[in-house]
Design an enzyme around this catalytic site. Sequence first.
Site, mmCIF file in Angstrom:
data_model
loop_
_atom_site.group_PDB
_atom_site.id
_atom_site.type_symbol
_atom_site.label_atom_id
_atom_site.label_comp_id
_atom_site.label_asym_id
_atom_site.label_seq_id
_atom_site.Cartn_x
_atom_site.Cartn_y
_atom_site.Cartn_z
ATOM 1 N N SER A 24 0.830 -1.205 0.000
ATOM 2 C CA SER A 24 0.000 0.000 0.000
ATOM 3 C C SER A 24 0.868 1.261 0.000
ATOM 4 O O SER A 24 1.869 1.339 0.719
ATOM 5 C CB SER A 24 -0.899 0.017 1.235
ATOM 6 O OG SER A 24 -1.498 1.288 1.371
ATOM 7 N N SER A 26 -0.425 4.077 0.927
ATOM 8 C CA SER A 26 -1.048 5.011 1.871
ATOM 9 C C SER A 26 -0.102 5.481 2.982
ATOM 10 O O SER A 26 -0.123 6.667 3.325
ATOM 11 C CB SER A 26 -2.317 4.389 2.461
ATOM 12 O OG SER A 26 -3.289 4.255 1.448
ATOM 13 N N THR A 71 -9.018 -0.858 2.955
ATOM 14 C CA THR A 71 -8.878 -1.169 1.543
ATOM 15 C C THR A 71 -9.332 -2.603 1.269
ATOM 16 O O THR A 71 -9.871 -3.282 2.153
ATOM 17 C CB THR A 71 -7.445 -0.848 1.047
ATOM 18 O OG1 THR A 71 -7.406 -0.985 -0.363
ATOM 19 C CG2 THR A 71 -6.405 -1.756 1.694
ATOM 20 N N LYS A 75 -13.935 -3.117 2.470
ATOM 21 C CA LYS A 75 -14.701 -1.860 2.505
ATOM 22 C C LYS A 75 -16.187 -2.079 2.819
ATOM 23 O O LYS A 75 -16.790 -1.263 3.523
ATOM 24 C CB LYS A 75 -14.553 -1.101 1.174
ATOM 25 C CG LYS A 75 -13.143 -0.589 0.937
ATOM 26 C CD LYS A 75 -13.072 0.205 -0.355
ATOM 27 C CE LYS A 75 -11.633 0.487 -0.734
ATOM 28 N NZ LYS A 75 -11.534 1.268 -1.978
ATOM 29 N N ASP A 112 -13.504 7.632 -1.982
ATOM 30 C CA ASP A 112 -13.030 7.170 -3.294
ATOM 31 C C ASP A 112 -13.620 7.981 -4.449
ATOM 32 O O ASP A 112 -12.905 8.394 -5.365
ATOM 33 C CB ASP A 112 -13.393 5.690 -3.497
ATOM 34 C CG ASP A 112 -12.508 4.763 -2.680
ATOM 35 O OD1 ASP A 112 -11.359 5.138 -2.386
ATOM 36 O OD2 ASP A 112 -12.981 3.662 -2.341
ATOM 37 N N GLY A 140 -17.858 -3.295 -6.481
ATOM 38 C CA GLY A 140 -17.662 -2.316 -5.420
ATOM 39 C C GLY A 140 -16.983 -1.043 -5.903
ATOM 40 O O GLY A 140 -17.334 0.058 -5.456
ATOM 41 N N TYR A 227 -3.650 1.563 -11.352
ATOM 42 C CA TYR A 227 -2.408 2.211 -11.766
ATOM 43 C C TYR A 227 -1.280 1.203 -11.650
ATOM 44 O O TYR A 227 -1.370 0.237 -10.895
ATOM 45 C CB TYR A 227 -2.100 3.452 -10.913
ATOM 46 C CG TYR A 227 -1.919 3.121 -9.464
ATOM 47 C CD1 TYR A 227 -2.991 3.186 -8.592
ATOM 48 C CD2 TYR A 227 -0.684 2.706 -8.981
ATOM 49 C CE1 TYR A 227 -2.841 2.844 -7.268
ATOM 50 C CE2 TYR A 227 -0.537 2.358 -7.641
ATOM 51 C CZ TYR A 227 -1.621 2.429 -6.801
ATOM 52 O OH TYR A 227 -1.481 2.070 -5.489
HETATM 53 P P1 ATR Z 1 -14.317 -4.355 -7.163
HETATM 54 O O1 ATR Z 1 -14.630 -4.160 -5.709
HETATM 55 O O2 ATR Z 1 -12.875 -4.133 -7.523
HETATM 56 O O3 ATR Z 1 -15.244 -3.610 -8.049
HETATM 57 P P2 ATR Z 1 -15.824 -6.738 -7.683
HETATM 58 O O4 ATR Z 1 -16.917 -6.228 -6.828
HETATM 59 O O5 ATR Z 1 -15.409 -8.168 -7.609
HETATM 60 O O6 ATR Z 1 -14.477 -5.926 -7.408
HETATM 61 O O7 ATR Z 1 -16.168 -6.357 -9.182
HETATM 62 C C1 ATR Z 1 -15.288 -6.622 -10.253
HETATM 63 C C2 ATR Z 1 -15.862 -5.962 -11.494
HETATM 64 O O8 ATR Z 1 -14.955 -6.130 -12.574
HETATM 65 C C3 ATR Z 1 -17.176 -6.545 -11.931
HETATM 66 O O9 ATR Z 1 -17.945 -5.521 -12.516
HETATM 67 C C4 ATR Z 1 -16.726 -7.602 -12.966
HETATM 68 O O10 ATR Z 1 -17.730 -7.953 -13.881
HETATM 69 P P3 ATR Z 1 -18.813 -9.109 -13.471
HETATM 70 O O11 ATR Z 1 -19.796 -8.456 -12.561
HETATM 71 O O12 ATR Z 1 -19.414 -9.509 -14.771
HETATM 72 O O13 ATR Z 1 -18.018 -10.197 -12.818
HETATM 73 C C5 ATR Z 1 -15.637 -6.806 -13.635
HETATM 74 N N1 ATR Z 1 -14.628 -7.602 -14.375
HETATM 75 C C6 ATR Z 1 -13.689 -8.394 -13.850
HETATM 76 N N2 ATR Z 1 -12.923 -8.912 -14.833
HETATM 77 C C7 ATR Z 1 -13.403 -8.444 -16.004
HETATM 78 C C8 ATR Z 1 -13.041 -8.591 -17.373
HETATM 79 N N3 ATR Z 1 -12.030 -9.359 -17.744
HETATM 80 N N4 ATR Z 1 -13.769 -7.936 -18.304
HETATM 81 C C9 ATR Z 1 -14.803 -7.161 -17.950
HETATM 82 N N5 ATR Z 1 -15.203 -6.976 -16.676
HETATM 83 C C10 ATR Z 1 -14.508 -7.596 -15.709
#
Ligand code: ATR
Length: 282
Positions: A24, A26, A71, A75, A112, A140, A227
């Site tokens: 991190s 932070s 983080t 969250k 955020d 999220g 990033y």
């Molecule tokens: P975060 O808290 O980082 O948002 P999450 O709640 O697990 O993590 O959500 C991941 C997001 O990335 C979701 O919108 C996921 O799409 P799905 O809901 O269809 O799973 C999206 N995502 C992950 N890998 C992806 C990829 N290769 N292409 C497009 N969307 C992707």
Amino acid sequence: MSSLFDFEQREERYAVMGNPVSHSKSPFIHAAFARQCGHTISYDAIQVDTGGLAQALGNFQAAGGKGVNITVPFKQEAFALCNETSLRAQQARAVNTITFRADGTRYGDNTDGVGLVRDILHNHGGVIARRRVLLLGAGGAARGVAGPLLAEMPAQLAITNRTPDKALELAAEFSDMGTVTGCGFPALAGKSFDLIINATAASLHQELPPLPEDVVAPGGWCYDMMYSAQPTIFMRWASEHGADKALDGLGMLVEQAAEAFYLWRGVRPQTAPVIAALRKNN
Ligand code: ATR
């Protein structure tokens, strides 16, 4: 021998809790803010095991801690462990900043979204108002920024997700804040946007969201909330598909931290020198 001065100069304690958390940035960011503002604080990175957040928060609070950042992946859980939460935390259903109050209660906020918006508007001179904005993802990360993006009054916010139902649900939740739609990637065919924000986890896995070739409007910007030292795969895609700017999420990281520092310390630190230092060290 102790004196009143020892008490006055005692460090106030803060930390970031997550898993993993050892990489991190932070602690570096908050130490830089504190130096800049002449504050004496400590800020640690605390790795928390699954199921261990409540205990970790309780321990830190009992030891006199003043606040924590939360983080991945805690969250949402943190939201449930606060006595009171801000409106933006309620919209995000997630908390990334907790303040431990003198009466022992916990106030949860989410910085955020405001971090993303400030980075776009103030650090990069971008515009969100009246622009067509496309938000990729419905997890999220996307939920955390949807409210603050809509507060800037874009012409529309289209939320697109690999699993379309999740985009539709998220759009419905925010429908009273503006023109918000939800869809799957195929439904983007023939549409273009002025600002495209990648809130999916795709870049983490070196994957690209399945976007149509001409989705970036002339003069459009693309922003990856991820990033890394090198441009992310989404940023490279954006540059190859006519984006005027392809931005990463480092500025958002520093801006969300600055907002947390402000909540805790009542002072708004300058972010530009800290962003520059992080870029140099990368
Ligand atoms: P975060 O808290 O980082 O948002 P999450 O709640 O697990 O993590 O959500 C991941 C997001 O990335 C979701 O919108 C996921 O799409 P799905 O809901 O269809 O799973 C999206 N995502 C992950 N890998 C992806 C990829 N290769 N292409 C497009 N969307 C992707």
